[in-house]
Write an enzyme that holds these catalytic residues in place. Structure first.
Site, mmCIF file in Angstrom:
data_model
loop_
_atom_site.group_PDB
_atom_site.id
_atom_site.type_symbol
_atom_site.label_atom_id
_atom_site.label_comp_id
_atom_site.label_asym_id
_atom_site.label_seq_id
_atom_site.Cartn_x
_atom_site.Cartn_y
_atom_site.Cartn_z
ATOM 1 N N ASP A 121 29.624 6.197 33.666
ATOM 2 C CA ASP A 121 30.276 7.091 32.711
ATOM 3 C C ASP A 121 29.261 7.759 31.792
ATOM 4 O O ASP A 121 29.323 8.970 31.552
ATOM 5 C CB ASP A 121 31.297 6.311 31.875
ATOM 6 C CG ASP A 121 32.435 5.766 32.720
ATOM 7 O OD1 ASP A 121 32.221 5.554 33.920
ATOM 8 O OD2 ASP A 121 33.526 5.561 32.184
ATOM 9 N N TYR A 163 26.137 2.372 33.941
ATOM 10 C CA TYR A 163 25.466 3.673 33.929
ATOM 11 C C TYR A 163 26.339 4.853 34.340
ATOM 12 O O TYR A 163 25.991 5.984 34.059
ATOM 13 C CB TYR A 163 24.252 3.635 34.874
ATOM 14 C CG TYR A 163 23.429 2.372 34.758
ATOM 15 C CD1 TYR A 163 22.817 2.034 33.553
ATOM 16 C CD2 TYR A 163 23.299 1.503 35.830
ATOM 17 C CE1 TYR A 163 22.086 0.863 33.435
ATOM 18 C CE2 TYR A 163 22.569 0.337 35.715
ATOM 19 C CZ TYR A 163 21.960 0.015 34.518
ATOM 20 O OH TYR A 163 21.249 -1.136 34.402
ATOM 21 N N ARG A 171 26.121 4.711 44.531
ATOM 22 C CA ARG A 171 27.432 4.205 44.135
ATOM 23 C C ARG A 171 27.977 5.037 42.968
ATOM 24 O O ARG A 171 27.290 5.889 42.419
ATOM 25 C CB ARG A 171 27.319 2.736 43.710
ATOM 26 C CG ARG A 171 26.656 2.531 42.347
ATOM 27 C CD ARG A 171 26.408 1.067 42.058
ATOM 28 N NE ARG A 171 26.233 0.817 40.622
ATOM 29 C CZ ARG A 171 25.554 -0.210 40.132
ATOM 30 N NH1 ARG A 171 24.967 -1.065 40.953
ATOM 31 N NH2 ARG A 171 25.459 -0.391 38.825
ATOM 32 N N GLY A 172 29.240 4.753 42.609
ATOM 33 C CA GLY A 172 29.805 5.355 41.409
ATOM 34 C C GLY A 172 30.020 6.846 41.530
ATOM 35 O O GLY A 172 30.329 7.371 42.597
ATOM 36 N N GLU A 173 29.860 7.556 40.405
ATOM 37 C CA GLU A 173 30.100 8.998 40.379
ATOM 38 C C GLU A 173 28.826 9.797 40.160
ATOM 39 O O GLU A 173 28.521 10.713 40.919
ATOM 40 C CB GLU A 173 31.104 9.355 39.279
ATOM 41 C CG GLU A 173 31.357 10.852 39.161
ATOM 42 C CD GLU A 173 32.454 11.207 38.184
ATOM 43 O OE1 GLU A 173 32.379 12.275 37.553
ATOM 44 O OE2 GLU A 173 33.414 10.408 38.040
ATOM 45 N N ASP A 174 28.058 9.456 39.143
ATOM 46 C CA ASP A 174 26.866 10.241 38.835
ATOM 47 C C ASP A 174 25.867 10.202 39.996
ATOM 48 O O ASP A 174 25.405 11.239 40.472
ATOM 49 C CB ASP A 174 26.207 9.717 37.552
ATOM 50 C CG ASP A 174 24.969 10.520 37.173
ATOM 51 O OD1 ASP A 174 25.081 11.751 37.010
ATOM 52 O OD2 ASP A 174 23.887 9.913 37.043
ATOM 53 N N SER A 175 25.553 9.005 40.484
ATOM 54 C CA SER A 175 24.582 8.864 41.575
ATOM 55 C C SER A 175 25.113 9.492 42.865
ATOM 56 O O SER A 175 24.346 10.057 43.656
ATOM 57 C CB SER A 175 24.261 7.389 41.815
ATOM 58 O OG SER A 175 23.786 6.792 40.628
ATOM 59 N N TYR A 217 26.842 -1.505 45.165
ATOM 60 C CA TYR A 217 27.451 -2.743 44.704
ATOM 61 C C TYR A 217 27.139 -3.821 45.754
ATOM 62 O O TYR A 217 26.464 -3.562 46.742
ATOM 63 C CB TYR A 217 28.962 -2.563 44.547
ATOM 64 C CG TYR A 217 29.347 -1.456 43.596
ATOM 65 C CD1 TYR A 217 29.115 -1.572 42.230
ATOM 66 C CD2 TYR A 217 29.931 -0.278 44.062
ATOM 67 C CE1 TYR A 217 29.458 -0.557 41.344
ATOM 68 C CE2 TYR A 217 30.290 0.741 43.191
ATOM 69 C CZ TYR A 217 30.044 0.599 41.834
ATOM 70 O OH TYR A 217 30.385 1.620 40.977
ATOM 71 N N GLN A 263 17.033 9.953 34.019
ATOM 72 C CA GLN A 263 17.802 10.704 35.007
ATOM 73 C C GLN A 263 16.943 11.665 35.819
ATOM 74 O O GLN A 263 17.151 11.817 37.028
ATOM 75 C CB GLN A 263 18.938 11.453 34.307
ATOM 76 C CG GLN A 263 20.037 10.515 33.839
ATOM 77 C CD GLN A 263 21.219 11.253 33.258
ATOM 78 O OE1 GLN A 263 21.057 12.271 32.589
ATOM 79 N NE2 GLN A 263 22.410 10.746 33.481
#
Length: 395
Positions: A25, A23, A288-292, A208, A272
């Site tokens: 990218d 999810y 986690r990640g970038e968007d969240s 994660y 979203q």
């Protein structure tokens, strides 16, 4: 003499995205595509290689359809080689260093060497980072073997970077939502979550795998007041399998498991907008990640960022860079506590994460006040879409 129409660029932008980690990218590129259409009236063609993963955040997407449109964005199935005719727009964006199809690169080169046309602006949209070196790398040109220039566009937190994705009215919508508890209670009901009262502590978990989450769940079980952990089916649950009475694949959204003071709720996937509202509705968000990660900041609530693990623990360098700017105006004891919770969670240090979480409770009010002020400071006067449009106009 009339110009060959096949060589003319169209008045749209093309964005190419290879879906990585389900999810992240696609989450970023989908938000950007929607915003460019809604706020700048720029026609967007979004090329995506994995429609199934995309459909988890856009449930109405037909994964068997090669071309479809939502929110004014034209979505194309990106097969390699392309099996849909491509006509280059004014801008071509490869998201996160994905490799453009040879047909696309060939067309960019053709237009570049055609004297009667304006070649498209070719951009590589990079990952978000708070590291210092981003300031110097943002906007740099890279000459390709075919003579075409590709530009590196780095999102970031300083005025010298490409900025952060943030829709124009987002903060107003968030403030209206958070002003009345009935909104969050209605959302919880809509998601099939039962037994949550307005005064209960609610924590969203989108991480994660880490033993630190297991340790926190054991701590929450012994809380003197109710704690609700909202967890979607996915990687977070792998860390707490021992607390569940069944296999993860057998879980159903809406199910709940009460363990002492802790209630585990299994979340359904949402789009979203729904995810934003979920973050606005919780007291604490683990993302986690970038968007969240960025949406948790815009939620104006305290959070833990579980950054994607990298070789030689380089992800901890990225985490420390963000901690440094996030804690810049925080009192030392609050900054230290929040920093240590994030580090312990990312290192899987169970004893440390429990100890620092308990300290976090004692500084919750000033941390909350900081979380409310942070989005305005982080936005640095202009969001990513605004800076991107300006960059293209100046290139």
């Amino acid at each position: 003499m009339p110009t060959n129409s096949s060589c003319l660029t169209q008045h749209h932008w093309d964005i190419f995205c290879t879906v990585v980690d389900n999810y992240g990218d696609i989450g970023v590129t989908w938000r950007l595509a929607k915003q460019l259409v809604a706020e700048y009236n720029i026609p967007i063609n979004l090329w995506v290689d994995d429609l199934l993963s995309f459909s988890h955040i856009l449930p109405k997407l037909d994964i068997n359809k090669a071309q479809q449109s939502f929110f004014g964005v034209n979505i194309f199935q990106w097969n390699n080689p392309l099996d849909i005719e491509f006509k280059s727009g004014e801008v071509v964006i490869e998201a996160f260093a994905c490799e453009l199809p040879s047909q696309v690169k060939g067309q960019i080169e053709q237009l570049h060497h055609h004297s009667d046309t304006h070649a498209p602006t070719w951009l590589n949209l990079e990952y978000l980072s708070a590291e210092d070196w981003v300031d110097g790398c943002h906007g740099l040109p890279s000459s390709q073997p075919n003579g075409v220039t590709k530009w590196f566009y780095f999102p970031g937190f300083s005025a010298k970077t490409g900025g952060l994705i943030c829709e124009r009215d987002l903060f107003n919508q968030r403030d209206e939502w958070q002003a009345d508890p009935k909104h969050k209670l209605a959302l919880f009901k809509q998601l099939g979550l039962q037994g949550i009262n307005a005064q209960d502590t609610v924590i969203s978990v989108f991480s994660y795998e880490t033993e630190a989450l297991t340790a926190l769940c054991h701590l929450w079980q012994a809380s003197p007041t109710p704690v609700h952990a909202l967890i979607p089916k996915g990687r977070s649950l792998n860390s707490i399998q021992s607390l569940l009475p069944c296999a993860i694949e057998d879980l159903i959204p809406g199910q709940q498991f009460i363990i002492g003071s802790l209630t585990l709720h299994i979340l359904p996937m949402t789009d979203q907008n729904g995810f934003d509202r979920l973050l606005w509705s919780c007291d604490f968000n683990i993302v986690r990640g970038e968007d969240s990660f960025l949406r948790a900041q815009w939620a104006a609530k305290p959070f833990i960022w579980h950054i994607y693990p990298q070789e030689d623990d380089y992800h901890l360098v990225k985490l420390q860079a963000f901690i440094q700017i996030y804690c810049d105006n925080l009192a030392p004891e609050i900054a230290t506590t929040w920093s240590e919770v994030n580090l312990a969670f990312n290192q899987g240090n169970t004893n440390a994460v429990v100890m620092h979480w308990q300290h976090l409770l004692s500084v919750n009010l000033p941390l909350m006040q900081h979380a409310i002020k942070w989005p305005i400071n982080a936005l640095n006067d202009a969001d990513l879409a605004s800076r991107l449009v300006q960059f293209v106009n100046n290139s």
